[in-house]
Design an enzyme around this catalytic site. Structure first.
Site, PDB file in Angstrom:
ATOM      1  N   HIS A 119      22.802 107.547   3.041  1.00 30.26           N
ATOM      2  CA  HIS A 119      22.197 107.829   4.342  1.00 30.26           C
ATOM      3  C   HIS A 119      22.262 109.320   4.650  1.00 30.26           C
ATOM      4  O   HIS A 119      21.295 109.912   5.169  1.00 30.26           O
ATOM      5  CB  HIS A 119      22.952 107.014   5.403  1.00 30.26           C
TER       6      HIS A 119
ATOM      7  N   GLU B  17      19.593 111.129   2.711  1.00 25.56           N
ATOM      8  CA  GLU B  17      18.267 110.910   3.322  1.00 25.56           C
ATOM      9  C   GLU B  17      18.017 111.921   4.442  1.00 25.56           C
ATOM     10  O   GLU B  17      16.943 112.526   4.534  1.00 25.56           O
ATOM     11  CB  GLU B  17      18.185 109.486   3.860  1.00 25.56           C
ATOM     12  N   HIS B  18      19.019 112.115   5.294  1.00 21.82           N
ATOM     13  CA  HIS B  18      18.880 113.079   6.391  1.00 21.82           C
ATOM     14  C   HIS B  18      18.603 114.478   5.850  1.00 21.82           C
ATOM     15  O   HIS B  18      17.723 115.183   6.352  1.00 21.82           O
ATOM     16  CB  HIS B  18      20.172 113.105   7.217  1.00 21.82           C
TER      17      HIS B  18
ATOM     18  N   GLU C  35      25.961 109.668  15.428  1.00 22.89           N
ATOM     19  CA  GLU C  35      25.163 108.463  15.158  1.00 22.89           C
ATOM     20  C   GLU C  35      26.084 107.279  14.834  1.00 22.89           C
ATOM     21  O   GLU C  35      25.854 106.154  15.298  1.00 22.89           O
ATOM     22  CB  GLU C  35      24.219 108.740  13.987  1.00 22.89           C
TER      23      GLU C  35
END
Length: 425
Positions: free
Chosen positions: A69, A72-73, A144
């Site tokens: 993840h 991906e950012h 997040e």
């Protein structure tokens, strides 16, 4: 480079598959008469893929939870400018997501698809990780993680998974933890990128008002040849038994919520398609408000309209779970166990089975007339090791006996976990 035409014998729909010389699998569906275009490029890399090695490596590498993840950012930020800025100039909408077993980057537009496709293929092949931009992202993703930890629906789901799985990383939040992402640095990101973003581990799927020849021409221009490195991923050994039958937590929610999940036998390819069809049909029958069990529970106000069933599966995991709001979740569990046992013993009424099956079949057919659904279908099917239209064939051949057999084998009370989020007093 030859075009393989894939066609549904049931509907006549078709798409094109090409194994590009770069190593990338490409799926194209020309949908004449539609105004929009949807494109995704994905890699078989998700939150569960934390142990891996290439053929040339002597040992497996273990990386921190949440790194897929995190990567991906960071891929949206290149040395020149942000990818969102590039798409803003063309008028396209872009996004990305990381799931348990895949990461995808996508755009949708109604014009300029050629330019948008070039942007997509360019930035996924140009990683740019530095200590400065990695450190900057730590705080953003940390916030997040804290936000999702406060989400009751997220908590009840992961509590259920932790009640099911002893060792499989499916029980870990996709974004990881604040502690795990603190171990990520630029070198680790490059190591994961080099392993999983190899074009032989990726797939491009594009559908809508496009020309297949033009798409392939752009791919020829933009894709850099990639040697297959023989990537291997492994998972810890997972027993069939659950960890615990119940997990309860109190949170400040407006109504108590629950999820009741069954830990099922994982499968792959064609067998998984059959299992998904049978499990989905069973879940639909057990949550149908027109059938006696749900009708009674609704009348008694044990459940409400939020009651639903879902099938959740992927690399070495498979579960069927039921969820909703209820102040009496134990009664829901008892009712479901009794109803499953009754259907196994007495059988499913053919008219109920056919109604559920036709509803599911109709949803599949409608999806073939939706650009976004078609592009997602082609990508997901490839990653599952099946063809885009195989699920339609499997559902068409599904019988009552298949569903009953699945319930008998897999929906076992001793493999069920009840996760509850109760209202704080």
């Amino acid at each position: 480079m030859e075009k393989e035409i894939l066609t549904s014998s049931r509907t006549g729909d078709s798409c094109i598959h090409v194994k590009h010389s770069s190593g990338l699998d490409i799926y194209i569906c020309e949908m004449n008469g539609f105004s929009s275009i949807e494109a995704l490029i994905g890699t078989k890399y998700g939150s569960v893929n934390n142990i891996f090695k290439n053929a040339a490596d002597s040992d497996y590498t273990t990386v921190p939870e949440g790194i897929a993840h995190f990567l991906e950012h960071k891929l949206f930020e290149n040395e020149d400018c942000g990818v969102f800025e590039l798409y803003a100039r063309t008028g396209a909408s872009c996004n990305a997501f990381t799931s348990f077993d895949k990461t995808c980057y996508l755009f949708s537009c109604s014009k300029n698809y050629e330019e948008n496709l070039k942007i997509l293929l360019d930035f996924v092949q140009k990683p740019y990780f530095t200590k400065e931009n990695v450190d900057k992202e730590m705080g953003i993703i940390g916030q997040e993680i804290k936000m999702t930890n406060d989400n009751p629906e997220w908590r009840v789901f992961f509590n259920m998974l932790r009640g099911m799985y002893h060792a499989h990383p499916i029980k870990i939040d996709i974004a990881g933890t604040v502690e795990s992402i603190a171990q990520i640095d630029a070198d680790l990101l490059y190591k994961c990128y080099d392993a999983f973003y190899n074009l032989n581990n990726m797939v491009l799927s594009i559908a809508g008002n496009i020309s297949a020849d033009k798409v392939l021409e752009i791919c020829d221009q933009c894709l850099k040849p990639s040697a297959d490195k023989g990537l291997e991923t492994v998972f810890p050994e997972e027993p069939a038994e659950i960890v615990t039958s119940e997990v309860t937590e109190k949170l400040p929610v407006g109504a108590s919520i629950f999820q009741l999940g069954y830990k099922c036998t994982p499968s792959e390819g064609a067998q998984r398609l059959k299992d998904v069809a049978a499990a989905s049909t069973a879940a639909a029958l057990l949550t149908d408000p027109a059938l006696p069990m749900c009708e009674r529970l609704l009348k008694e106000e044990t459940i409400n309209s939020t009651f639903d069933g879902e099938v959740f599966y992927g690399s070495d995991y498979f579960t069927v779970f039921f969820s909703g709001e209820s102040d009496r979740p134990h009664e829901v569990r008892e009712a479901l166990i009794a109803e499953i046992d009754r259907l196994i013993t007495e059988g499913i009424r053919e008219k109920d089975f056919q109604r559920i099956k036709k509803t599911a079949y109709g949803a599949m057919i409608r999806g073939l007339n939706n650009v976004e659904a078609v592009s997602n279908l082609m990508l997901s099917a490839h990653m599952d090791g099946t063809g885009p239209y195989d699920a339609i064939e499997v559902l068409s051949d599904l019988t009552c006996a298949d569903v009953i057999d699945y319930m008998r084998r897999e929906l076992r009370p001793d493999r069920s976990v009840l996760s509850i989020i109760e209202k704080e007093a």
